[in-house]
Motif scaffolding. Sequence first.
Motif, PDB file in Angstrom:
ATOM      1  N   VAL A 228      26.256   4.178  18.615  1.00  0.00           N
ATOM      2  CA  VAL A 228      25.258   3.166  19.358  1.00  0.00           C
ATOM      3  C   VAL A 228      24.636   4.375  20.823  1.00  0.00           C
ATOM      4  O   VAL A 228      25.379   5.355  20.617  1.00  0.00           O
ATOM      5  CB  VAL A 228      26.642   2.020  20.827  1.00  0.00           C
ATOM      6  CG1 VAL A 228      26.686   1.033  19.737  1.00  0.00           C
ATOM      7  CG2 VAL A 228      27.222   3.723  21.608  1.00  0.00           C
ATOM      8  N   VAL A 229      23.784   3.748  20.989  1.00  0.00           N
ATOM      9  CA  VAL A 229      23.141   4.537  21.995  1.00  0.00           C
ATOM     10  C   VAL A 229      23.158   3.702  24.046  1.00  0.00           C
ATOM     11  O   VAL A 229      23.028   2.485  23.540  1.00  0.00           O
ATOM     12  CB  VAL A 229      21.769   4.969  21.476  1.00  0.00           C
ATOM     13  CG1 VAL A 229      20.605   5.074  23.090  1.00  0.00           C
ATOM     14  CG2 VAL A 229      21.402   5.457  20.184  1.00  0.00           C
ATOM     15  N   PHE A 230      23.569   4.564  23.819  1.00  0.00           N
ATOM     16  CA  PHE A 230      24.184   4.137  25.555  1.00  0.00           C
ATOM     17  C   PHE A 230      23.305   4.716  27.406  1.00  0.00           C
ATOM     18  O   PHE A 230      23.040   6.295  26.647  1.00  0.00           O
ATOM     19  CB  PHE A 230      25.439   3.325  25.348  1.00  0.00           C
ATOM     20  CG  PHE A 230      25.933   5.307  25.908  1.00  0.00           C
ATOM     21  CD1 PHE A 230      26.790   6.096  26.929  1.00  0.00           C
ATOM     22  CD2 PHE A 230      26.658   6.004  24.807  1.00  0.00           C
ATOM     23  CE1 PHE A 230      27.162   7.225  26.900  1.00  0.00           C
ATOM     24  CE2 PHE A 230      27.371   7.138  24.585  1.00  0.00           C
ATOM     25  CZ  PHE A 230      27.574   7.766  26.076  1.00  0.00           C
TER      26      PHE A 230
ATOM     27  N   ILE B  55      22.425   0.305  24.679  1.00  0.00           N
ATOM     28  CA  ILE B  55      21.155   0.038  24.621  1.00  0.00           C
ATOM     29  C   ILE B  55      20.794  -0.111  23.371  1.00  0.00           C
ATOM     30  O   ILE B  55      20.142  -1.510  23.546  1.00  0.00           O
ATOM     31  CB  ILE B  55      19.994   1.052  24.448  1.00  0.00           C
ATOM     32  CG1 ILE B  55      20.116   1.697  26.083  1.00  0.00           C
ATOM     33  CG2 ILE B  55      18.761   0.489  24.234  1.00  0.00           C
ATOM     34  CD1 ILE B  55      19.902   3.273  26.445  1.00  0.00           C
ATOM     35  N   GLY B  56      22.160  -0.426  22.400  1.00  0.00           N
ATOM     36  CA  GLY B  56      21.379  -0.896  20.835  1.00  0.00           C
ATOM     37  C   GLY B  56      22.506  -0.353  19.901  1.00  0.00           C
ATOM     38  O   GLY B  56      23.907   0.848  20.093  1.00  0.00           O
ATOM     39  N   ARG B  57      22.750  -0.343  19.124  1.00  0.00           N
ATOM     40  CA  ARG B  57      23.786  -0.089  17.377  1.00  0.00           C
ATOM     41  C   ARG B  57      22.403   0.906  16.829  1.00  0.00           C
ATOM     42  O   ARG B  57      21.298   0.179  16.268  1.00  0.00           O
ATOM     43  CB  ARG B  57      23.938  -1.009  16.807  1.00  0.00           C
ATOM     44  CG  ARG B  57      25.025  -0.176  15.532  1.00  0.00           C
ATOM     45  CD  ARG B  57      25.896  -1.328  14.985  1.00  0.00           C
ATOM     46  NE  ARG B  57      24.910  -2.501  14.799  1.00  0.00           N
ATOM     47  CZ  ARG B  57      25.282  -3.547  14.232  1.00  0.00           C
ATOM     48  NH1 ARG B  57      25.764  -4.317  14.347  1.00  0.00           N
ATOM     49  NH2 ARG B  57      24.225  -4.399  14.113  1.00  0.00           N
ATOM     50  N   VAL B  58      22.859   2.045  16.327  1.00  0.00           N
ATOM     51  CA  VAL B  58      21.860   2.891  15.600  1.00  0.00           C
ATOM     52  C   VAL B  58      22.281   2.107  14.296  1.00  0.00           C
ATOM     53  O   VAL B  58      23.146   2.369  13.582  1.00  0.00           O
ATOM     54  CB  VAL B  58      22.359   4.267  15.784  1.00  0.00           C
ATOM     55  CG1 VAL B  58      21.434   5.156  14.486  1.00  0.00           C
ATOM     56  CG2 VAL B  58      22.244   4.706  16.980  1.00  0.00           C
ATOM     57  N   ASP B  59      21.505   0.991  13.257  1.00  0.00           N
ATOM     58  CA  ASP B  59      21.419   1.030  12.162  1.00  0.00           C
ATOM     59  C   ASP B  59      21.136   1.568  10.749  1.00  0.00           C
ATOM     60  O   ASP B  59      21.096   1.737   9.989  1.00  0.00           O
ATOM     61  CB  ASP B  59      20.982  -1.037  12.283  1.00  0.00           C
ATOM     62  CG  ASP B  59      22.080  -1.165  12.679  1.00  0.00           C
ATOM     63  OD1 ASP B  59      23.154  -0.635  12.834  1.00  0.00           O
ATOM     64  OD2 ASP B  59      21.626  -2.364  12.676  1.00  0.00           O
TER      65      ASP B  59
END
Length: 257
Positions: free
Chosen positions: A101-103, A224-228
Motif C-alpha cells: 500500500v501507499v500511505f 492512500i490506496g493499494r498497489v495492484d
Amino acid sequence: METQAEHSERDRSSEPRTGSEERSRFSRFRGAVVSVRPWRRRVLVAGVAGVTGLLLFSAFVVQPFLIPSGSMEPTLRIGDRVLVNKLAYRFGAEPERGDVVVFDGTGSFVREDLDANPVAELARGVAASLGLTAPPDTDFVKRVAGVGGDRVVCCDARGRLRVNGVAVDETYLQPGDTASEAPFDIVVPQGTLWMLGDHRSRSSDSRDHLGSPGGGMVPVERVIGRVDWLGWPPARIGGLEGAGAFDGVREPGRAHG
C-alpha cells in the motif's frame, strides 16, 4: 504617352487609400484571425479538459506512483511506476496482511512540516499525482505485515515473522535478507497497521519508529490506496505477488490447529 501612363499608374498607387479600401482590407484580416482563434480555443479547452479529467481520475480511482527508493526491492525497484488502486478500500474494505500500500506517513513515519510552502507542495502534488516526479516526502510504499489486533513477533528460530503464532514464509524478501535483524514483539492496535519493506536491511519502516509517538503504527485512514499493478517499465508490467504469504494466519484470539 507610354511614359506618361506609367507616371499616372505610380501616382495612383501613391495616393492615400480610401476608407472603403481600408475597411475591406481590415475585414479580410479580421476574418483570418477569427478563423484561427476558434481552433486554438478548441485545442486549449480540450487540453484543459484532458488534464482535469486525468487529475480527477488520479485523485479518486487510480494514481500512478513513482518508486523513489529500493526499500521494496525486489518487488518494486527504483524508477518503477506503479498504479495505486484508490477504490480498493473505499467501500468498507480495509487493508489486509500482505497488501502493498501507499500511505501518508504524517504523524507516524514523519512529523508534520508546519513550515512547508503550500504553493510548492501543491505543484509537487499535481506532478506526483501524474507519476511525473517523486511523491511527497510524507508518502511511503510498504507491505502490511500486521492489522489491528495482530501480535507480530520476530524472529523465530528460522528467522521468520510469526503473526498470531503462525510462521510466515516471506518469499518476496530481498535475497540474503532475514525478516528483521532487530527483534520485536508488538500487538497492533485496532485501526492501525504494522508496515514493513521487502528489502528489510534497507527499509526504514514501522520497526524504526517503535519509540516514536504512535509506535510506528500507521492509521488505516492514512492509507492512500493499494498497489495492484506495475505499469512501467514494459518488461515488468503486471500484477504484484506475495500477499498469499499470510494466508495461513488466523485472526487474533482464535486457536491454532
